[in-house]
Design a protein around this motif. Structure first.
Motif, PDB file in Angstrom:
ATOM      1  N   VAL A  14       0.865  -1.183   0.000  1.00 38.58           N
ATOM      2  CA  VAL A  14       0.000   0.000   0.000  1.00 38.58           C
ATOM      3  C   VAL A  14       0.900   1.231   0.000  1.00 38.58           C
ATOM      4  O   VAL A  14       1.581   1.504   0.991  1.00 38.58           O
ATOM      5  N   ASP A  15       0.930   1.949  -1.112  1.00 38.80           N
ATOM      6  CA  ASP A  15       1.824   3.083  -1.265  1.00 38.80           C
ATOM      7  C   ASP A  15       1.093   4.237  -1.937  1.00 38.80           C
ATOM      8  O   ASP A  15       0.309   4.027  -2.863  1.00 38.80           O
ATOM      9  N   GLY A  16       1.357   5.459  -1.475  1.00 39.61           N
ATOM     10  CA  GLY A  16       0.845   6.629  -2.159  1.00 39.61           C
ATOM     11  C   GLY A  16      -0.166   7.414  -1.344  1.00 39.61           C
ATOM     12  O   GLY A  16      -0.533   7.040  -0.222  1.00 39.61           O
ATOM     13  N   ALA A  17      -0.608   8.529  -1.914  1.00 40.50           N
ATOM     14  CA  ALA A  17      -1.619   9.375  -1.277  1.00 40.50           C
ATOM     15  C   ALA A  17      -2.989   8.795  -1.596  1.00 40.50           C
ATOM     16  O   ALA A  17      -3.488   8.891  -2.727  1.00 40.50           O
ATOM     17  N   LEU A  18      -3.632   8.182  -0.597  1.00 40.11           N
ATOM     18  CA  LEU A  18      -4.857   7.425  -0.826  1.00 40.11           C
ATOM     19  C   LEU A  18      -5.894   7.765   0.235  1.00 40.11           C
ATOM     20  O   LEU A  18      -5.562   8.127   1.371  1.00 40.11           O
ATOM     21  N   SER A  19      -7.159   7.599  -0.138  1.00 32.39           N
ATOM     22  CA  SER A  19      -8.209   7.615   0.863  1.00 32.39           C
ATOM     23  C   SER A  19      -8.192   6.277   1.582  1.00 32.39           C
ATOM     24  O   SER A  19      -7.534   5.324   1.142  1.00 32.39           O
ATOM     25  N   ALA A  20      -8.904   6.197   2.691  1.00 32.41           N
ATOM     26  CA  ALA A  20      -8.943   4.940   3.438  1.00 32.41           C
ATOM     27  C   ALA A  20      -9.500   3.814   2.570  1.00 32.41           C
ATOM     28  O   ALA A  20      -9.026   2.676   2.597  1.00 32.41           O
TER      29      ALA A  20
END
Length: 884
Positions: free
Chosen positions: A75-81
């Motif tokens: 899980v990598d990066g700018a993400l929402s939940a």
């Protein structure tokens, strides 16, 4: 009631408890699914990854304890939940549902149809993968490839499987679990004290590249110069310097990968992934002993996790081992008396330490570091020096003596690195690694007979040091392309490696002439390195690589990699790899690769110079052998040629079957052709050889050996791996596995010696073609039922052979029968934290055939050094584990 792992149950309840509290804390803010955060979560147990997402986002995530049996994707990066959870679920076949009150619920089934565009198609494709699949980092630069969707065969062994073997070393655990992994275990006498490497697909252990967290590992300082064993001349990575407690999982790529990772990756790559824990810990202790009553072993290991700033972690691990010697020797008549010296495994004291850490400096920038250090000290007997032997000094040992050898290894490595990721420019990884392996040998209870009564009885024999420094810069980016709905992964990098190998002489009295003629010069069984042997060897290696990977269509994927390396001592070489895969249906896929490899001689193979008594003549008598560097004047006089790199070509073709989410079967066939294979020559002897050695100042030696590009070989084989997970409802869960490998190496051409000496003896040819089991079958079953976990495995080692040194003694050739071994581990969880295991390796005390007395290198050697499993037989143990 379904079985519940106590550790998973604890984590799941913790997740359910933390989620609501975090949600209340964030009430009044935007919904967790709408707020984007920066995530950097490595692949791991799915329950732990979901717990980390819940902590970071404050989102309620509800799931069953069984999720601990699944593996999360990265899980990598700018993400929402919601995006973070979807990323974690890739390849599991699980789906995310959102309840009316906003809680996330993880359930079995396909991904929801709400996703759109190319991402939706990619996720749907990945969701079809079996739940027993997991994301891998080896063999690809993509971030979404799994073991069953990759274009090359990859095995993934998790930490639980390693522990359930009952093994106290990584080499032994992998040997028990992987059909394609072959390396004789627990060899008797000093052979058993040598480093244990990773031998894949019937090739030498230094033809497999070893990585730690994706970074190249340095080799041991020891080159295998012992006669009577396969892979003579190999300088492997010592796998047993990595504590099992530090390992999250091991990825084994069974395919040539020099173009992707650099030289040495001829047979494949082993990537050891360390634990990344920011809390909790574990302690384990184990006691064991062989059924024959010796070899008592005690060990302790554990790990502890700490949180660091920027969502970071520090995971510390250790292990310690002490075991007593074993005796598998044979009685014999000598000197008019019955001799019964101990001959078997060494006594050993060992410890290993490991640390793995990472901190976040910003949403895009992270720093990481990991380190290992260990020491392994062992003592063993060598063949007796009888009172009647002319090399015995009666005034010191009136009844003779049994010389003893102490080996000591010190091994350490440190990596520092930084990763930077930006969606617009890609992923960068800059790292520096330094590794060092030091080996020293001490002999005692022996004598240099040329000194007579003035001889010392203890000698420092030699010190060997191997050092390696690696600097790498890796880059990868996913690009949108017109021809495909899936991104094109572009990768590139540069690498620099500095190597140094040093041999330091032993005590003067260990090799010098003391003034008495007619006896051996040098310590008996322990002649030391001389000033002529000592030396320092260096080189630099620079390289660049480039790669392209694309899921061209939903069914077809293609990969291309190329690498150019320049060696300061062997010039430049370019290697390439082409890989492809076509999925006819979600259940049936065909994969294939073709690649070439380049492996330069190691500095140890170039520089090793020694005197041994590990060889025997055609009558079975030990002979004093001089191991010469290929560029030594005496070796050149015997016809040695300048060493050349090995060059190889590797073809593989595989079938992947996934009949259901709970079952998989892979069948991979391969051919590896190696030109100018590096091996030690046979023992060169006879009047002409003795004259040449005498003129070079080595008149006391009757044999000589040197490293040479002896032959061209071809290895063909097939690997079959099947897995099936069964939900037995009220009776728990059962995981079944089966693996079979069959490999055969044939010598295509033997390169002649210009003076007619035999560079590849009949015995050495036998090691290459038949010195390991012709096939290996591993059957496994793990049953989880309430607090019980029972692991059972059955291994069959096929036939192997030992050839006599000369055709005149061909009647003594021996074919060893196939052997079955049963391993059992029974674990019971008393509480959420406390577990007890009892188990046995080789439960029914199976032993290999006795060794033909005409082939033995000492009369007390009852079993061949080629024996695949420990000749001591059954080993029983008990282990206590505590989580905190």
């Amino acid at each position: 009631m379904l079985p519940i792992s106590t550790t998973v149950q604890r984590r799941s309840r913790l997740a359910l408890a933390i989620g609501p509290l975090a949600a209340l804390f964030l009430a009044g803010a935007q919904g967790a699914e709408a707020a984007r955060q920066q995530y950097h979560l490595a692949p791991g147990p799915l329950d732990e990854v979901l717990l980390s997402i819940s902590r970071q986002s404050g989102q309620v995530i509800s799931f069953t304890p069984q999720l601990g049996n699944y593996s999360s994707a990265r899980v990598d990066g700018a993400l929402s939940a919601e995006q973070a959870v979807a990323a974690a679920l890739r390849g599991t076949g699980l789906q995310l549902q959102v309840s009316p009150d906003g809680a996330f619920i993880i359930k079995e089934g396909p991904q929801p149809a709400s996703a759109t565009g190319s991402k939706a198609k990619a996720q749907a494709s990945e969701a079809a993968a079996p739940t027993l699949d997991r994301v891998v980092a080896i063999g690809t630069r993509r971030s979404d490839a799994t073991a069953l969707t990759s274009a090359a065969p990859v095995d993934v062994i998790n930490s639980e499987e390693l522990v359930q073997t009952g093994a106290t070393s990584l080499n032994q655990a992998l040997f028990q679990l992987l059909p394609s992994f072959n390396f004789p275990q627990n060899q008797s006498a000093t052979r058993g004290q040598n480093p244990k490497g990773a031998s894949l697909r019937g090739l030498s252990p230094d033809q497999t590249l070893v990585l730690i967290n994706g970074k190249r590992r340095h080799a041991s300082a020891v080159v295998n110069i012992s006669g009577g064993v396969p892979f003579i001349g190999a300088q492997p990575v010592d796998l047993d310097m990595i504590p099992i407690s530090a390992i999250d999982h091991v990825e084994v790529l069974r395919d040539g990968a020099s173009a992707q990772y650099g030289s040495d990756a001829v047979a494949g790559v082993v990537n050891i992934v360390l634990k990344e824990r920011d809390s909790g810990g574990q302690l384990n202790t184990q006691l064991g002993q062989y059924a024959q009553g010796d070899g008592f072993s005690k060990s302790a290991d554990g790990w502890y996790g700490l949180g660091l700033p920027g969502d970071g972690f520090l995971t510390l691990s250790f292990n310690g081992l002490n075991n007593k010697p074993t005796d598998i020797g044979d009685k014999y008549e000598a000197g008019g008396q019955l001799q019964d010296p101990r001959w078997g495994g060494a006594s050993r004291d060992k410890y290993n330490l490991a640390a793995n850490a990472e901190v976040g400096l910003s949403d895009q920038w992270r720093l990481y570091s990991f380190a290992t250090f260990g020491q392994d000290k062992s003592v063993n007997n060598t063949p007796p020096l009888l009172a009647s032997n002319p090399n015995n000094v009666a005034s010191i040992y009136p009844n003779g003596t049994i010389p003893k050898y102490r080996y000591r290894y010190e091994d350490g490595a440190l990596t520092l690195g930084s990763r930077y990721e930006d969606e617009s420019i890609g992923r960068f990884d800059l790292s520096a690694t330094y590794g060092r392996d030091k080996h020293d040998e001490l002999a005692f209870n022996t004598v240099n007979p040329s000194y007579g009564a003035n001889s010392p009885t203890k000698f420092d024999v030699a010190t060997l040091i191997n050092e390696q420094t690696n600097l790498t810069l890796d880059y990868a980016k996913d690009l949108d392309v017109a021809w495909s709905e899936h991104p094109l992964t572009v990768s590139a990098g540069v690498a620099y490696r500095d190597e140094q190998y040093r041999l330091e002489e032993g005590d003067y009295s260990s090799y010098s002439f003391g003034g008495i003629d007619g006896v051996q010069v040098g310590a008996v069984q322990a002649s030391g390195l001389t000033p002529d042997d000592a030396g320092t060897y260096k080189r630099h290696v620079g390289g660049v690589y480039f790669g392209l990977e694309n899921q061209v269509t939903d069914k077809f994927q293609l990969g291309l990699a190329g690498r150019t390396e320049h060696y300061s001592d062997f010039g430049s070489a370019t290697t390439g790899k082409l890989s492809a895969r076509y999925d006819f249906t979600p259940q049936v896929g065909l994969r294939a690769t073709v690649n070439n490899a380049y492996r330069a001689p190691t500095l140890g193979q170039i520089g090793t110079s020694w005197t041994t008594t590990t060889n025997v003549d055609i009558n079975g008598n030990p002979v004093l052998t001089r191991m010469l560097p290929a560029d030594h004047p005496a070796a050149r006089a015997l016809g040695a040629q300048p060493l050349k790199p090995e060059k190889s070509t590797n073809y593989s073709l595989g079938l992947v079957l996934r009949p259901s989410e709970q079952a998989s079967l892979t069948i991979d066939a391969y051919q590896i052709s190696i030109r100018d294979r590096l091996l030690y020559s046979g023992g060169i002897s006879g009047p002409d050889a003795e004259r040449i050695l005498s003129e070079a100042g080595f008149g006391q030696y009757t044999w000589a050996q040197f490293m040479t590009n002896a032959a061209d070989t071809r290895t063909r084989g097939v690997d079959i791996v099947g897995k099936y997970n069964l939900d037995l409802q009220r009776y728990g869960a059962l995981s079944l596995s089966a693996g079979y490998t069959k490999a055969r190496t044939t010598i295509e051409k033997i390169h002649s010696n210009p003076f007619g000496f035999d560079v590849l003896t009949r015995e050495a040819q036998g090691f290459l073609e038949h010195g390991y089991p012709e096939d290996k079958l591993v059957l496994g079953a793990i049953h989880r039922y309430g607090p019980w976990t029972i692991a059972l495995s059955e291994t069959r080692y096929g036939e192997y052979r030992k050839y006599a040194a000369s055709a005149a003694n061909a009647q003594y050739d021996q074919t060893f029968s196939a052997q079955w071994n049963t391993d059992l581990d029974v674990n019971y969880a008393f509480t959420r934290q406390l577990r007890l295991s009892v188990g046995a390796n080789n439960l029914f005390d199976s032993k290999p055939d006795d060794f033909n007395t005409r082939l033995r290198q000492t009369p007390g050697q009852q079993y061949s050094y080629l024996s695949p499993s420990a000749p001591e037989g059954a080993f029983y143990y008990t282990r206590l584990s505590y989580d905190f």
